[in-house]
Design a protein around this motif. Structure first.
Motif, short mmCIF file in Angstrom:
data_model
loop_
_atom_site.label_atom_id
_atom_site.label_comp_id
_atom_site.label_asym_id
_atom_site.label_seq_id
_atom_site.Cartn_x
_atom_site.Cartn_y
_atom_site.Cartn_z
N GLU A 78 0.82 -1.22 0.00
CA GLU A 78 0.00 0.00 0.00
C GLU A 78 0.85 1.27 0.00
OE1 GLU A 78 -2.96 -0.31 -0.79
OE2 GLU A 78 -3.38 -2.39 -0.24
N PHE B 85 1.85 1.79 -3.57
CA PHE B 85 0.77 1.80 -4.56
C PHE B 85 0.65 3.13 -5.32
CE2 PHE B 85 -3.90 1.99 -5.60
CZ PHE B 85 -3.80 1.17 -6.70
N PRO B 86 0.84 4.30 -4.65
CA PRO B 86 0.76 5.55 -5.42
C PRO B 86 1.70 5.57 -6.62
CG PRO B 86 0.79 6.04 -3.09
CD PRO B 86 1.04 4.55 -3.21
N PHE B 87 2.88 4.97 -6.47
CA PHE B 87 3.87 5.00 -7.55
C PHE B 87 3.50 4.01 -8.66
CE2 PHE B 87 5.74 6.68 -3.75
CZ PHE B 87 6.17 7.91 -4.22
N LEU B 88 2.95 2.87 -8.27
CA LEU B 88 2.45 1.93 -9.28
C LEU B 88 1.32 2.59 -10.06
CD1 LEU B 88 2.45 -0.96 -10.49
CD2 LEU B 88 0.61 -1.48 -8.86
N LYS B 89 0.45 3.25 -9.33
CA LYS B 89 -0.69 3.93 -9.95
C LYS B 89 -0.19 4.99 -10.94
CE LYS B 89 -5.11 5.86 -8.97
NZ LYS B 89 -6.26 5.74 -8.10
N TYR B 90 0.76 5.78 -10.47
CA TYR B 90 1.34 6.82 -11.32
C TYR B 90 1.96 6.19 -12.58
CZ TYR B 90 4.97 9.99 -12.95
OH TYR B 90 5.81 10.75 -13.75
N ARG B 91 2.69 5.10 -12.39
CA ARG B 91 3.32 4.41 -13.54
C ARG B 91 2.25 4.02 -14.56
NH1 ARG B 91 8.11 3.79 -15.54
NH2 ARG B 91 8.90 3.48 -13.45
N ALA C 51 -8.94 2.55 -8.67
CA ALA C 51 -8.42 1.75 -7.55
C ALA C 51 -7.95 2.63 -6.40
CB ALA C 51 -7.27 0.87 -8.04
N GLU C 52 -8.45 2.36 -5.21
CA GLU C 52 -8.07 3.15 -4.03
C GLU C 52 -7.03 2.44 -3.17
OE1 GLU C 52 -11.55 4.53 -1.98
OE2 GLU C 52 -12.43 5.28 -3.84
N SER C 53 -6.85 1.14 -3.40
CA SER C 53 -5.83 0.41 -2.64
C SER C 53 -5.23 -0.67 -3.54
CB SER C 53 -6.44 -0.25 -1.41
OG SER C 53 -7.25 -1.35 -1.80
N LEU D 179 6.54 -1.53 -11.31
CA LEU D 179 6.98 -0.51 -10.35
C LEU D 179 8.45 -0.17 -10.53
CD1 LEU D 179 5.98 1.04 -7.76
CD2 LEU D 179 7.10 -0.77 -6.46
#
Lengths: 406, 406
Positions: free
Chosen positions: A246, A249-255, A285-287, A313
Motif C-alpha cells: 500500500e 501503490f501511489p507509484f504503481l498507480k502513477y506508472r 483503484a483506491e488500494s 513498479l
C-alpha cells in the motif's frame, strides 16, 4: 571449517526461522551459516516490511554468520530462477551443504522426483501445456500434470516449499555444485497461514497480519526472538511504519496512469494482454489490494499479478531481465552482514571465491546490479519525503552489518 | 453578438485579471468574453495551484462567458506554440477580437515588429543562432539579436507578455484568422514579481508566494475578488492544500530513479545530454526547488528545466508531442464553464463552429486528448490517496461549470 547455506527472506526473522537455522547447523554439523537473503522485493512480488539492513541484522542476531543478497532479478521470480540464483551464490561461497525447510521433510523424495522428472521431461511438458490450455495457472497445471503421470507417491509439488526445495536440488545438479542438499520438515505453521498456529510459531504472513491489524510491534513478541522485536521497533521508530504494497501503490498507480499499453508490454512478465486489465482498473483503484482483486482472473494468480506489479513498479524490462538472467547465475556477491566467524571464513576462502564481493555501485556489473539499485531507490519511495534520501544514500554507504566487536 | 477572446492561466484569478477582462470587454465593446485557459500544467512548466474546474469557476465569477481549455500540448510550451494553439481555439469559436495584456500597451508596436520580423527573417535567425552558440538561452539570444539589427525603437521582446502578444499577432496572421488584435497595458505588477506592488494589485506569482509563506488563503484577500477567495478556500478545505511542484516531486523523483538515460531522451524537450544532469542530482534531492537549483546552468533557464520536468512527469514523448502539434492547431474544444450569455452564444454559432465540443474522453482525438487525460491523472497524484480518485473521476464526469440559473 564447514559451512551450511540457507535461502531466506526473513520478512521478518521469527522463531520458525531460528529453529530452521539451528536445525541446519545441527544436521550438517556446520561451523558457519551462510544466508542468501532477498533484498527489497520478495518472491511473491511484495516489498519487504523492513530494509535489507535491518533484516540482515535480524539474521545475524539469529545466528547467521554471513548474509548475502539475492539480486532482484532472481529474488522476484518463480522457484526455478530463484533457486538458480541462490545456489550460484552458495556455490561461489564454497558452501558445503544447503538445508531447506519443506513440507516433505525427506530429502530422498526430492532426488526421486528429480530422477523421475528427468526421465519424463517431454511427457510432463506436454501434459503441463495441455493443462494450461484449459486456462489453469502454471503451478496448478504442473501439479495436475504430475498427478496424472506419476506411478507412485511422489513429492507433492503443489506445496510452496516443496517446489523451492525441488529446484534447489535441481540447480545443484545442473550447476554441478559440490553441495549436499538436506531438508528439515517445516514446523506446524504453513507458509501462507493467515493466523498463528502455535503459541510461539507463526508464519511470516500471519506475523505481518498481526502487526498490520493491531498496528503494534509488541503484539508479535511471542513469535519472534527479542532481537527481531527490538530491531523492528527501531525500524518503526525511525521510519514511522513498516512497509507494505500500500505504501508503494501511489507509484504503481502513477506508472500505470502515464504508460501506454505498448510501454507496459516491454515490462518483464507482462503478457497475454494483461496490461489492458491493469489499465482498465487503475483509475478507480483506491488500494493495492482492491486493485489486484479487480484485475485477478482464474488464469492469473495473485502472486503472478503481484510480481508483474513489482516489475512495472521498478520498470524492469523484458530485455534487461533476460540479459541479467542469461547465465542463470549471480555475477557478484553483495555482503549485507557478517559475524566474527563469518569474517574469518571469508578471509580464509577469499582467494578461491569466484565472484567479486562488492559494496559500491559499479557499472561493471550493471545488468544485474542496476536492477538492485533501482529496486532500493524505489523501495525508499515508500517512506515519507524526509526519510527517503537517508535510505537511498545508505544503499552504497552502509558497510556490512557486523557482530559487535569486529 | 460581439465576442472578445482572452488567453489566460488564472493561477489564481486576481484583481489584475479582473481589470484586464473588463478592459478587453470595454475596448472592443464586446457582448461576451471567451477565455482560453490552460488546464493542469502551465506555460512555465508548473502545475496549477487548483483544479481546472475551480479556476474556470473563478473565471466565470470574474466575468468570463465561456472558458475553454488550452490542451496540454500547447499550454506547456514556449510562446509560439502556446499562441498558435490558443488562437486556433478562438478562431474556431468565431471570436471577433483578441485582447492581451502587455508591457508595451500599444498594438501598433506588435504589427510593426511583425513586419520587421518578416522582412528580416533570415538575418534574424542567423543572429539568434550566433547568440545561442555563445551558450545563451533562446529568449536571451532572440532579444540580443533583435537589439543588434533593429534600426528604431522596436518592441522589447525580452518582456514575457510582449513575446506572447507578438506571437498572438503572428498566429492570427498565419492562421488567416478574422480576428482583430488589441492590447491593454499591464498594471504596475510585473509578471514574475515576487512581492505585491500595490494595495490591490499583485502578480499571480506573488499571490502564490503569499499563500505559501503565510499558509493561509485569507492573506490574499486584498488582491483577489471575493469569488476567488471563496473558491480557493473551498478548494483548500476539500483537498487540504493548494498544489505546487513540491506535491508532485515524489513522482518526478520516482520517474527519474526508474528511467535509463535512453528512456529520458525520448521525452519531449530533453536534449543536449541534460538527462544526465537530471539523473546525477535526483538521488540526493529533497525538494523540487533544490533539485532545479542543482541542475540549472547558464544555458538551461529555470522555465526550460521546469517544462522538461513537466514532460518527464507526464511521460510526454517527443514522438507523441510532435504528432499532436503537427497542425499547430487544436482539434477539439473542451468547454470548462459558461454563463447564460455564453450558452446562448454557443447555441447561435453551433453550426459554424469548426471543431467538436467534447466533454467525454474519445479515442478519436487521442493524440492531443490522451496528453490532457494523462496530465489530469498525474495532477491528481498531488493529492492525498483518499482525494485522488475523486479528482480523476471528475475529469470526464464534470459537466461545464454553469452560471447559477442555467
Amino acid at each position: 571449517m564447514k559451512s551450511v547455506g540457507i535461502i531466506v527472506e526473513y520478512n521478518p526473522f521469527h522463531n520458525g526461522h531460528a529453529y530452521h537455522l539451528q536445525q541446519a547447523k545441527k544436521k550438517t554439523n556446520a561451523d558457519i551459516v551462510i544466508a542468501v537473503m532477498s533484498g527489497y522485493f520478495l518472491q511473491r512480488g511484495e516489498p519487504a516490511l523492513a530494509s535489507k539492513w535491518t533484516r540482515a541484522e535480524m539474521a545475524l542476531a539469529g545466528g547467521a554468520d554471513l548474509v548475502v543478497e539475492l539480486p532482484y532479478a532472481f529474488a522476484t521470480q518463480k522457484a526455478e530462477v530463484f533457486a538458480n540464483g541462490a545456489v550460484s551464490l552458495l556455490k561461489a561461497l564454497h558452501t558445503d551443504a544447503i538445508c531447506f525447510g519443506s513440507e516433505e521433510g525427506d530429502i530422498d523424495a526430492f532426488h526421486e522426483l528429480l530422477s523421475f522428472h528427468q526421465a519424463n521431461e517431454e511427457l510432463l511438458d506436454a501434459e503441463i501445456n495441455q493443462e494450461m490450455k484449459k486456462g489453469l495457472s502454471y503451478p496448478k497445471a504442473a501439479s495436475n500434470a504430475f498427478q496424472k503421470i506419476k506411478h507412485k507417491g511422489l513429492l507433492d509439488l503443489s506445496l510452496p516449499n516443496n517446489i523451492l526445495g525441488f529446484h534447489y536440488v535441481k540447480a545443484i545438479k545442473e550447476q554441478q555444485a559440490p553441495i549436499e542438499a538436506l531438508t528439515v520438515r517445516r514446523t506446524k505453521s504453513g507458509y501462507h497461514d493467515q493466523t498463528p498456529a502455535s503459541p510461539t510459531i507463526a508464519s511470516a504472513t500471519s506475523i505481518r497480519n498481526e502487526i498490520n491489524s493491531k498496528r503494534s510491534i509488541q503484539t508479535i513478541q511471542q513469535f519472534v526472538p527479542d532481537s527481531s522485536l527490538l530491531l523492528l521497533k527501531k525500524e518503526f521508530d525511525t521510519f514511522g511504519k513498516l512497509i507494505s504494497w500500500e505504501d508503494l501503490f501511489p507509484f504503481l498507480k502513477y506508472r500505470l496512469l502515464t504508460s501506454t499499453p505498448g510501454e507496459l508490454q516491454t515490462i518483464y512478465e507482462i503478457e497475454e494482454g494483461i496490461e489492458n486489465r491493469f489499465m482498465q482498473y487503475i483509475k478507480e483503484a483506491e488500494s493495492f489490494k482492491g486493485f489486484i482483486q479487480k484485475v485477478k482472473t482464474k488464469r492469473f494468480t495473485w502472486t503472478r499479478l503481484q510480481r508483474m506489479c513489482t516489475h512495472m513498479l521498478t520498470n524492469a524490462k523484458k530485455e534487461e531481465m533476460q540479459k541479467a538472467l542469461t547465465s542463470k547465475k549471480a555475477t557478484y556477491i553483495r555482503l549485507l552482514a557478517m559475524s566474527k566467524k563469518g569474517q574469518y571464513y571469508l578471509s580464509k576462502k577469499k582467494k578461491n571465491i569466484g565472484l567479486p564481493i562488492i559494496s559500491k555501485y559499479s557499472k561493471q556489473y550493471s545488468t544485474l546490479l542496476r536492477l538492485d539499485d533501482v529496486a532500493a531507490s524505489v523501495y525508499a519511495m515508500a517512506y515519507d519525503q524526509s526519510k527517503r534520501e537517508k535510505l537511498i544514500k545508505s544503499e552504497y554507504s552502509t558497510p556490512p552489518m557486523k557482530e559487535a566487536g569486529i
